[in-house]
Enzyme design. Structure first.
Site, PDB file in Angstrom:
ATOM      1  N   ARG A   1      36.686 -42.561  32.632  1.00 22.18           N
ATOM      2  CA  ARG A   1      36.313 -41.707  31.499  1.00 22.18           C
ATOM      3  C   ARG A   1      37.416 -41.642  30.432  1.00 22.18           C
ATOM      4  NH1 ARG A   1      32.811 -42.926  34.086  1.00 22.18           N
ATOM      5  NH2 ARG A   1      31.172 -41.669  35.072  1.00 22.18           N
TER       6      ARG A   1
ATOM      7  N   SER B   1      27.004 -34.329  31.838  1.00 29.70           N
ATOM      8  CA  SER B   1      27.992 -33.782  32.769  1.00 29.70           C
ATOM      9  C   SER B   1      29.086 -33.061  31.990  1.00 29.70           C
ATOM     10  CB  SER B   1      28.602 -34.889  33.613  1.00 29.70           C
ATOM     11  OG  SER B   1      27.628 -35.486  34.437  1.00 29.70           O
TER      12      SER B   1
ATOM     13  N   GLU C   1      34.449 -33.340  30.317  1.00 26.38           N
ATOM     14  CA  GLU C   1      34.030 -34.530  29.579  1.00 26.38           C
ATOM     15  C   GLU C   1      33.627 -34.127  28.164  1.00 26.38           C
ATOM     16  OE1 GLU C   1      31.183 -37.159  31.268  1.00 26.38           O
ATOM     17  OE2 GLU C   1      32.044 -37.122  33.279  1.00 26.38           O
TER      18      GLU C   1
END
Length: 303
Positions: free
Chosen positions: A176, A227, A297
């Site tokens: 990520r 998410s 995130e």
């Protein structure tokens, strides 16, 4: 700062469609966010370069967004400029096994276009309602794959206004993460993906099944941003949230989804502050109980 004069200058330069005091709840998947002093649908690369020169000359706060699917914009007014690449930077070109997509293109549309050409490799993002620029920025992933596995190069506008190309290895991808997160003044223009040939119908069947699973297990029927937290190395984030008894927990109209507890949904008329308070409450309880720090995130804008 004389914003009226700046807006006049940008209108005269014909940089794109300019909206003043535009509510950001219209442009984010959480459906929250206060007004931006100026919201610009940038029409092309020269227009983007012109805007960036004006922004830097006058030191104007700004954000670049795609489809608004991974951001939490605050409720207060943003005294700056939002640059949207959604409307005009959305071309997708396919040649042999190569897909070139502009930053504002839908990754769902890109994955479907690749499938129609019998190309495999983008199935993992075929259900993510995001833009190409956004998934490159985050190195988005699912189903044991990520952007780094298929991306060959990125064309971007750097901090000095030059158009440069970065190869995959130069993007410093990890879980990520990409180098873009350390350079907020860089803007993704387009990305090139190298895929593998496959059976068109088999690829579409995989995408269909994954979409069905996603719709059954994730709350895409409610405004959300995917998410909320990155998964720690120890356990998935949702397990920590569940073990704190927070599935279904609400603050205002922000609620931890009962379908998937790593999702926060806007269950009615949530404010951005409701959502932020809930995120921080989850982080606090998980830290208190497990000494694990949950990193988001979701990107926070104008806080």
């Amino acid at each position: 700062m004389n914003f009226e004069a700046i807006i006049t200058q940008l209108n005269e330069a014909e940089v794109g469609d300019i909206l003043e005091f535009e509510p950001m709840y219209k442009h984010t998947t959480y459906k929250v966010g206060g007004p931006a002093r100026a919201f610009i649908e940038v029409k092309d690369i020269p227009a983007l370069q012109t805007i960036m020169k004006v922004i830097k000359k006058h030191r104007i706060p700004y954000y670049v967004i795609g489809r608004g699917s991974n951001v939490l914009f605050s409720d207060k007014e943003f005294d700056g400029i939002i640059l949207s690449l959604n409307q005009y930077f959305n071309k997708i070109e396919i040649s042999d096994q190569t897909v070139i997509a502009q930053a504002g293109a839908s990754v769902i549309k890109m994955a479907l276009s690749a499938a129609n050409h019998g190309l495999s490799g983008l199935e993992f993002i075929s259900g993510i309602p995001a833009s190409v620029g956004g998934v490159v920025y985050m190195n988005a992933g699912a189903y044991l794959s990520d952007v780094a596995a298929v991306l060959s190069e990125v064309t971007l506008l750097n901090g000095t206004g030059d158009i440069v190309t970065y190869k995959n290895e130069e993007m410093k991808f990890s879980y990520r993460y990409s180098i873009l997160q350390d350079h907020p003044d860089w803007v993704v223009l387009e990305a090139k993906f190298e895929l593998m040939p496959g059976d068109k119908e088999e690829i579409k069947e995989v995408m269909k099944n994954r979409k069905a699973k996603r719709m059954a297990t994730q709350p895409w029927d409610r405004p959300c941003a995917g998410s909320v937290f990155r998964n720690p190395k120890t356990h998935p984030a949702w397990k920590y949230i569940d073990e704190c008894g927070l599935r279904g927990y609400s603050i205002g109209h922000a609620r931890v989804s009962t379908k998937h507890s790593n999702f926060i949904v806007n269950s009615g008329y949530a404010s951005a502050q409701d959502i932020k308070n809930l995120i921080e409450h989850i982080q606090s309880l998980v830290m208190e109980r497990f000494q694990v720090e949950l990193h988001t995130e979701v990107r926070f804008m104008n806080w």
